[in-house]
Design a protein around this motif. Structure first.
Motif, PDB file in Angstrom:
ATOM      1  N   ASN B 139       2.133   9.510   9.747  1.00 26.54           N
ATOM      2  CA  ASN B 139       1.248   8.317   9.197  1.00 26.54           C
ATOM      3  C   ASN B 139       0.271   8.603   8.579  1.00 26.54           C
ATOM      4  N   LEU B 142       0.415  10.570   5.880  1.00 23.64           N
ATOM      5  CA  LEU B 142       0.791   9.380   4.557  1.00 23.64           C
ATOM      6  C   LEU B 142      -0.535   8.826   3.733  1.00 23.64           C
ATOM      7  N   ILE B 143      -1.054   7.805   5.307  1.00 22.30           N
ATOM      8  CA  ILE B 143      -2.557   7.455   5.089  1.00 22.30           C
ATOM      9  C   ILE B 143      -3.287   8.085   4.185  1.00 22.30           C
ATOM     10  N   LEU B 147      -0.419   7.370   0.157  1.00 21.91           N
ATOM     11  CA  LEU B 147       0.928   6.863  -0.050  1.00 21.91           C
ATOM     12  C   LEU B 147       0.973   5.652   0.370  1.00 21.91           C
ATOM     13  N   ILE B 148       0.420   5.439   1.362  1.00 16.44           N
ATOM     14  CA  ILE B 148       0.622   3.902   2.314  1.00 16.44           C
ATOM     15  C   ILE B 148      -0.639   3.476   2.250  1.00 16.44           C
ATOM     16  N   ASP B 149      -0.891   2.212   2.867  1.00 13.08           N
ATOM     17  CA  ASP B 149      -2.117   2.323   3.174  1.00 13.08           C
ATOM     18  C   ASP B 149      -1.768   1.601   4.399  1.00 13.08           C
ATOM     19  N   ARG B 150      -0.910   1.471   5.122  1.00  8.85           N
ATOM     20  CA  ARG B 150      -0.721   0.738   6.980  1.00  8.85           C
ATOM     21  C   ARG B 150       0.188   1.810   7.217  1.00  8.85           C
ATOM     22  N   LEU B 152       3.593   2.995   8.800  1.00  5.08           N
ATOM     23  CA  LEU B 152       5.208   2.565   8.803  1.00  5.08           C
ATOM     24  C   LEU B 152       5.280   2.710  10.107  1.00  5.08           C
TER      25      LEU B 152
END
Lengths: 258, 296
Positions: B139, B142-143, B147-150, B152
């Motif tokens: 995570n 990815l942050i 790619l994501i902001d919260r 997964l």
């Protein structure tokens, strides 16, 4: 097009190798973190977690249980399994494939099935919550590895050596000790290492058979992972990873020495 | 047992006290058979007995008519199937590289395969818990890459179980594939390309069919082992997507319904035996084919 395919192929293979290696090894650096949670990259460097684990009475007790059970199971499985492998190697008898199947089937039986079956039977025999019960259970799991390993090395032995020794007037026991055993020793030793590791790593059966007094290191890890993930657990994991690496090296050394 | 007298590999002194000749080594089989009969076969038979109180099939009836149990069995098959497909798909190029990549590649890939193989399943599942948790490395990565902001939810999901199981089963799947692939002659691919076939066509019509026995063996082995997984789904999955091994453990630990737990264990044992029987059949067929082509 051809070159692109080649690049894609090697990228996939390299990623797979990383996927295999990284998750296993990443625990080791995490155990040196100075934070109280598991961090990667680790923050600072401390051996504190190792000291904490090594000094804790419950980890010490678990370590003692694990060592006693694994040594006893390894010895028992090596003696029984080596005897079986010698008999299988030297004889043809009716039902041999069935006996062979029996000796190897603990390897493919789902371990949860064995765990609950042994739990039911062992509780009637007073073997639950004893080290002896764990030794018997782990010996069952370890026998196939010893049989396979010793059979493999007895196939390498020149079959005319035993008759030669007997023909020269040596007895069966003398022949076994001075001719057969030294020749199959690499297989016996690598089987013993396999047997030890099998018991050392085993958790499912121990979950059913062990209590607070007889619990082994894997049970402690299991409890830690289910409750709180702290760097102390990572320290234990790191020690175990190094130990199994040593075990593997040892077992390959034995195999090569043949 | 007197049939052993026709064995010539170990000569025996004639005329033992019993009046028939047996190579002494034969008796060495006895301790292992007795030990396994007592501590391995008997517990399994005991489970069968507990699952059939007074010969009644009520527990099996309950398993195959109650939606909860059917769902768990279905889930076990679903997860095992997905894991098998993913594992074999990843194992295939890896085994190909081991078989045809030369000595250095073989050495590196073998080491990468054996290190995790020798670290216990529990520790590897622990690693995945650490990596996949909300504040875990995956995570974080990815942050950090945006790619994501919260974070997964990766752990306590089927995804977590599948990734952990694939990691553990990969070495088992690679080895049978490698064994088959290293015997395939790559000049067959050259021949097909000289005949004008594209790489893809050559692969689909020449290489892949030759590697198929390895694919089957590795898929069946992975599937068989996957059916009985307990540690990995218990640590990485959610109770909602429980597999059959967890249900068995639960019947013994929490519900204290030993009869039902035993019946579930027998069901798992039979499923595994069927799957493993398939594995044996594929291997036997493979050996026969190998012998025939060897003679030709």
């Amino acid at each position: 097009m051809d070159k692109l395919r080649r690049i894609f192929f090697w990228v996939v293979v390299s990623l797979t190798a990383l996927f295999l290696l990284l998750p296993t090894l990443i625990i080791v650096p995490m155990s040196f973190t100075t934070t109280s949670t598991l961090e990667f990259p680790p923050v600072g460097f401390t051996m504190e977690w190792y000291g904490k684990v090594i000094g804790a009475p419950d980890w010490q007790a678990a370590l003692m249980n694990s060592l006693v059970v694994a040594f006893a199971a390894a010895i028992l499985a090596t003696v029984i399994g080596t005897a079986a492998a010698l008999a299988l190697h030297a004889n043809r008898f009716p039902g041999k494939p069935i006996v062979m199947g029996l000796l190897l089937s603990p390897m493919v039986t789902p371990v949860i099935v064995l765990a609950v079956g042994m739990y039911m039977v062992f509780s009637g025999w007073g073997l639950v919550a004893t080290r002896l019960g764990l030794v018997f259970a782990h010996t069952v799991l370890a026998i196939p590895f010893v049989v396979v390993s010793v059979l493999a090395s007895s196939r390498m032995v020149n079959p005319s050596l035993v008759p030669a020794s007997l023909g020269l007037g040596a007895g069966h026991w003398f022949t076994f000790r001075r001719v057969t055993l030294p020749l199959i020793m690499p297989g016996v030793l690598s089987g013993a290492v396999f047997a030890f590791i099998t018991s050392w790593d085993e958790v499912v059966i121990a979950l059913f058979l062990a209590d607070a007094q007889t619990r082994t290191v894997p049970i402690m890890i299991w409890n830690q992972v289910r409750t709180n993930l702290d760097p102390a657990t990572a320290a234990v994991a790191a020690i175990l990873i190094v130990l199994s690496a040593l075990g593997v090296l040892l077992s390959y050394k034995f195999r090569e020495s043949r | 047992m007197t049939a052993t007298t026709n064995d010539r590999s170990v000569p025996v002194k004639a005329g033992s006290s019993r009046g028939f000749r047996l190579p002494p080594a034969f008796w060495l089989i006895v301790p292992s058979v007795l030990f396994l009969a007592l501590f391995f076969v008997f517990p399994l038979l005991k489970l069968v007995a507990i699952s059939l109180p007074d010969g009644s099939l009520e527990y099996y009836h309950q398993i195959f008519t109650t939606p909860v149990f059917l769902r768990v069995i279905g889930e076990t098959f679903r997860v095992s199937l997905i894991v098998t497909v993913v594992t074999v798909a990843i194992a295939y190029p890896y085994a190909y590289a081991m078989a045809h990549g030369g000595r250095a590649v073989l050495l590196v890939l073998t080491i990468a395969l054996l290190i995790p193989f020798w670290v216990s399943l529990l520790l590897r599942s622990f690693s995945w818990v650490v990596l996949l948790q909300n504040s875990g490395l995956v995570n974080d990565f990815l942050i950090a890459t945006g790619l994501i902001d919260r974070p997964l939810r990766l752990i306590r999901t089927p995804f977590g179980v599948i990734i952990g199981m694939v990691h553990i089963l990969l070495p088992y799947a690679v080895l049978p594939l490698y064994t088959v692939m290293k015997k395939i002659d790559l000049r067959l691919m050259e021949a097909s390309s000289i005949c004008g076939a594209s790489w893809l066509r050559g692969f689909a019509r020449v290489y892949f069919p030759l590697s198929l026995p390895g694919v089957m063996a590795s898929a069946i082995l992975a599937f068989t082992l996957a059916l009985g997984f307990y540690i990995t789904p218990a640590l990485l999955g959610s109770p909602r997507d429980m597999m059959i091994a967890q249900m068995i453990a639960g019947q013994f630990n929490e519900q204290l319904n030993f009869g039902l737990g035993a019946a579930l264990a027998v069901v798992l044992m039979v499923l595994t035996a069927i799957a493993f029987g398939l594995f044996g059949a594929v291997r036997a067929a493979l050996q026969m084919r190998g012998r025939r082509t060897g003679e030709a």
